[in-house]
Design a protein around this motif. Structure first.
Motif: not given
Length: 89
Positions: A66-89
């Motif tokens: 949560q804090l990476l998404l809150e305090f990270g820059d645009r690139d870090l937030r993007h990389r984090t979201i890409v990793e989260l999206a890889k998780r199967p439903p």
């Protein structure tokens, strides 16, 4: 001084994500995320991003993500979201 803490956590592979999963370790990880410009500690945030999907589902690790998404820059937030999206439903 948090620099000492960062150096210690980076001294052994896997220690950053291990700390993020512990009751008190997660607080240290959160403090580093809040206090350091994250582009200055890539070795600290990269393991968190790489393990973002598992950490997001963990009772303590989720706070670090949560804090990476809150305090990270645009690139870090993007990389984090890409990793989260890889998780199967």
């Amino acid at each position: 001084d948090l620099q000492f803490v960062v150096e210690e956590l980076l001294g052994r592979p896997g220690l950053v994500t291990q700390a993020a999963r512990q009751r008190y370790g997660c607080r240290i990880v959160q403090r580093v995320i809040r206090r350091f410009p994250l582009h200055e500690v890539p070795g600290f945030v990269d393991p968190l991003v790489a393990d973002a999907a598992a950490l997001a589902c963990h009772p303590f690790g989720s706070f670090s993500i949560q804090l990476l998404l809150e305090f990270g820059d645009r690139d870090l937030r993007h990389r984090t979201i890409v990793e989260l999206a890889k998780r199967p439903p």
